[in-house]
Write a protein that holds these residues in place. Structure first.
Motif, PDB file in Angstrom:
ATOM      1  N   ARG A  34      39.364  35.842 -20.844  1.00 12.68           N
ATOM      2  CA  ARG A  34      39.428  34.533 -20.174  1.00 12.68           C
ATOM      3  C   ARG A  34      40.212  33.528 -21.014  1.00 12.68           C
ATOM      4  O   ARG A  34      41.050  32.796 -20.499  1.00 12.68           O
ATOM      5  CB  ARG A  34      38.006  34.029 -19.928  1.00 12.68           C
ATOM      6  CG  ARG A  34      37.907  32.729 -19.159  1.00 12.68           C
ATOM      7  CD  ARG A  34      36.439  32.309 -19.081  1.00 12.68           C
ATOM      8  NE  ARG A  34      36.225  31.191 -18.216  1.00 12.68           N
ATOM      9  CZ  ARG A  34      36.373  29.913 -18.574  1.00 12.68           C
ATOM     10  NH1 ARG A  34      36.763  29.601 -19.779  1.00 12.68           N
ATOM     11  NH2 ARG A  34      36.136  28.951 -17.708  1.00 12.68           N
ATOM     12  N   ASN A  43      37.992  24.368 -16.911  1.00 14.74           N
ATOM     13  CA  ASN A  43      36.946  24.859 -16.036  1.00 14.74           C
ATOM     14  C   ASN A  43      35.728  25.293 -16.858  1.00 14.74           C
ATOM     15  O   ASN A  43      35.831  26.163 -17.706  1.00 14.74           O
ATOM     16  CB  ASN A  43      37.471  26.040 -15.205  1.00 14.74           C
ATOM     17  CG  ASN A  43      36.550  26.368 -14.052  1.00 14.74           C
ATOM     18  OD1 ASN A  43      35.359  26.535 -14.244  1.00 14.74           O
ATOM     19  ND2 ASN A  43      37.107  26.441 -12.871  1.00 14.74           N
ATOM     20  N   TYR A  45      33.039  26.856 -15.861  1.00  9.78           N
ATOM     21  CA  TYR A  45      32.302  27.979 -15.292  1.00  9.78           C
ATOM     22  C   TYR A  45      32.695  29.286 -15.952  1.00  9.78           C
ATOM     23  O   TYR A  45      33.824  29.456 -16.394  1.00  9.78           O
ATOM     24  CB  TYR A  45      32.531  28.055 -13.780  1.00  9.78           C
ATOM     25  CG  TYR A  45      31.938  26.866 -13.068  1.00  9.78           C
ATOM     26  CD1 TYR A  45      30.619  26.882 -12.647  1.00  9.78           C
ATOM     27  CD2 TYR A  45      32.682  25.716 -12.859  1.00  9.78           C
ATOM     28  CE1 TYR A  45      30.056  25.792 -12.019  1.00  9.78           C
ATOM     29  CE2 TYR A  45      32.124  24.613 -12.229  1.00  9.78           C
ATOM     30  CZ  TYR A  45      30.816  24.663 -11.816  1.00  9.78           C
ATOM     31  OH  TYR A  45      30.262  23.582 -11.206  1.00  9.78           O
ATOM     32  N   PHE A  47      32.973  32.376 -14.607  1.00  8.42           N
ATOM     33  CA  PHE A  47      33.965  33.117 -13.831  1.00  8.42           C
ATOM     34  C   PHE A  47      35.091  32.199 -13.385  1.00  8.42           C
ATOM     35  O   PHE A  47      34.853  31.116 -12.855  1.00  8.42           O
ATOM     36  CB  PHE A  47      33.315  33.789 -12.619  1.00  8.42           C
ATOM     37  CG  PHE A  47      32.309  34.827 -13.017  1.00  8.42           C
ATOM     38  CD1 PHE A  47      32.695  35.946 -13.733  1.00  8.42           C
ATOM     39  CD2 PHE A  47      30.982  34.670 -12.701  1.00  8.42           C
ATOM     40  CE1 PHE A  47      31.776  36.898 -14.119  1.00  8.42           C
ATOM     41  CE2 PHE A  47      30.043  35.620 -13.075  1.00  8.42           C
ATOM     42  CZ  PHE A  47      30.439  36.724 -13.781  1.00  8.42           C
ATOM     43  N   THR A  48      36.291  32.663 -13.603  1.00  5.52           N
ATOM     44  CA  THR A  48      37.487  31.887 -13.291  1.00  5.52           C
ATOM     45  C   THR A  48      38.520  32.828 -12.693  1.00  5.52           C
ATOM     46  O   THR A  48      38.555  34.002 -13.026  1.00  5.52           O
ATOM     47  CB  THR A  48      38.065  31.258 -14.584  1.00  5.52           C
ATOM     48  OG1 THR A  48      37.018  30.578 -15.252  1.00  5.52           O
ATOM     49  CG2 THR A  48      39.157  30.279 -14.292  1.00  5.52           C
ATOM     50  N   HIS A  49      39.343  32.326 -11.812  1.00  6.23           N
ATOM     51  CA  HIS A  49      40.481  33.093 -11.302  1.00  6.23           C
ATOM     52  C   HIS A  49      41.689  32.164 -11.281  1.00  6.23           C
ATOM     53  O   HIS A  49      41.568  30.978 -11.617  1.00  6.23           O
ATOM     54  CB  HIS A  49      40.174  33.715  -9.941  1.00  6.23           C
ATOM     55  CG  HIS A  49      39.850  32.748  -8.850  1.00  6.23           C
ATOM     56  ND1 HIS A  49      40.760  31.862  -8.338  1.00  6.23           N
ATOM     57  CD2 HIS A  49      38.703  32.524  -8.177  1.00  6.23           C
ATOM     58  CE1 HIS A  49      40.200  31.148  -7.384  1.00  6.23           C
ATOM     59  NE2 HIS A  49      38.948  31.522  -7.279  1.00  6.23           N
ATOM     60  N   GLN A  51      43.292  30.375  -9.229  1.00  9.11           N
ATOM     61  CA  GLN A  51      43.203  29.085  -8.543  1.00  9.11           C
ATOM     62  C   GLN A  51      42.178  28.155  -9.191  1.00  9.11           C
ATOM     63  O   GLN A  51      42.416  26.967  -9.350  1.00  9.11           O
ATOM     64  CB  GLN A  51      42.869  29.288  -7.073  1.00  9.11           C
ATOM     65  CG  GLN A  51      44.010  29.945  -6.312  1.00  9.11           C
ATOM     66  CD  GLN A  51      43.621  30.285  -4.889  1.00  9.11           C
ATOM     67  OE1 GLN A  51      42.445  30.393  -4.561  1.00  9.11           O
ATOM     68  NE2 GLN A  51      44.618  30.466  -4.047  1.00  9.11           N
ATOM     69  N   SER A  52      41.033  28.697  -9.576  1.00 11.26           N
ATOM     70  CA  SER A  52      39.989  27.827 -10.145  1.00 11.26           C
ATOM     71  C   SER A  52      40.282  27.438 -11.593  1.00 11.26           C
ATOM     72  O   SER A  52      39.744  26.457 -12.089  1.00 11.26           O
ATOM     73  CB  SER A  52      38.611  28.489 -10.050  1.00 11.26           C
ATOM     74  OG  SER A  52      38.518  29.590 -10.922  1.00 11.26           O
ATOM     75  N   VAL A  59      34.297  29.328  -8.812  1.00  6.57           N
ATOM     76  CA  VAL A  59      34.897  30.288  -7.888  1.00  6.57           C
ATOM     77  C   VAL A  59      34.049  30.277  -6.619  1.00  6.57           C
ATOM     78  O   VAL A  59      32.877  29.902  -6.640  1.00  6.57           O
ATOM     79  CB  VAL A  59      34.951  31.712  -8.492  1.00  6.57           C
ATOM     80  CG1 VAL A  59      35.859  31.756  -9.695  1.00  6.57           C
ATOM     81  CG2 VAL A  59      33.569  32.220  -8.834  1.00  6.57           C
ATOM     82  N   PHE A  63      34.899  35.408  -3.960  1.00 11.11           N
ATOM     83  CA  PHE A  63      35.210  35.986  -5.269  1.00 11.11           C
ATOM     84  C   PHE A  63      34.005  36.769  -5.788  1.00 11.11           C
ATOM     85  O   PHE A  63      34.131  37.905  -6.243  1.00 11.11           O
ATOM     86  CB  PHE A  63      35.589  34.880  -6.256  1.00 11.11           C
ATOM     87  CG  PHE A  63      35.809  35.364  -7.665  1.00 11.11           C
ATOM     88  CD1 PHE A  63      37.042  35.839  -8.052  1.00 11.11           C
ATOM     89  CD2 PHE A  63      34.783  35.341  -8.593  1.00 11.11           C
ATOM     90  CE1 PHE A  63      37.257  36.290  -9.350  1.00 11.11           C
ATOM     91  CE2 PHE A  63      34.983  35.783  -9.889  1.00 11.11           C
ATOM     92  CZ  PHE A  63      36.225  36.266 -10.268  1.00 11.11           C
ATOM     93  N   ARG A  67      33.370  41.064  -6.147  1.00  8.43           N
ATOM     94  CA  ARG A  67      33.064  41.660  -7.449  1.00  8.43           C
ATOM     95  C   ARG A  67      31.726  42.391  -7.441  1.00  8.43           C
ATOM     96  O   ARG A  67      31.569  43.424  -8.075  1.00  8.43           O
ATOM     97  CB  ARG A  67      33.023  40.607  -8.563  1.00  8.43           C
ATOM     98  CG  ARG A  67      34.308  39.900  -8.976  1.00  8.43           C
ATOM     99  CD  ARG A  67      35.559  40.640  -8.664  1.00  8.43           C
ATOM    100  NE  ARG A  67      36.786  40.052  -9.115  1.00  8.43           N
ATOM    101  CZ  ARG A  67      37.648  39.407  -8.335  1.00  8.43           C
ATOM    102  NH1 ARG A  67      37.377  39.160  -7.081  1.00  8.43           N
ATOM    103  NH2 ARG A  67      38.801  39.008  -8.815  1.00  8.43           N
TER     104      ARG A  67
END
Length: 129
Positions: A34, A43, A45, A47-49, A51-52, A59, A63, A67
């Motif tokens: 990450r 961010n 949080y 979990f991130t992708h 866009q976030s 997320v 998402f 998973r």
């Protein structure tokens, strides 16, 4: 829910009859990934992708669903983790702080420890994926 990253020595990770080493290794690997992928993200949080990572929103449910799959959800994961924490020590104050709930709510979880169903050794063994 935003994550507060603490050093592992302060995490209080406990498993009945087990070790936190595999959890620590996986979490460390994910956090390394990450940080390398989004070094400047604000961010908070876990979990991130793509866009976030550019904002501060979590997320979305899609998402998480993609998973975890259709037979597992975040509520079940949280409940399972909460029950395992109660089985590991049963400290209502610690559970309330860890999960962001009142002590009264945490005591509902710790009060079930005397129930005969929780004497089953299979409950104290981590499940295989």
């Amino acid at each position: 829910m935003p994550v507060t990253f603490r050093p592992f020595g302060q995490s209080g990770c406990r498993f009945p009859g087990g070790s936190c080493a595999p959890v620590r290794e996986r979490l460390d690997a994910y956090l390394t990934h990450r940080t390398a992928r989004w070094p400047a993200t604000a961010n908070p949080y876990l979990f991130t992708h793509p866009q976030s990572a550019n904002g501060t929103d979590p997320v979305g449910p899609r998402f998480v669903y993609t998973r975890l799959g259709p037979h597992l959800n975040t509520r079940d994961l949280r409940t399972d983790r909460l029950l395992q924490e109660a089985l590991a020590g049963g400290d209502a104050k610690r559970i309330s702080e860890m999960f962001g709930m009142t002590i009264d709510t945490a005591q509902r979880y710790t009060s079930i420890l005397g129930h005969p169903a929780f004497n089953d050794p299979a409950l104290h063994t981590p499940r295989s994926p």
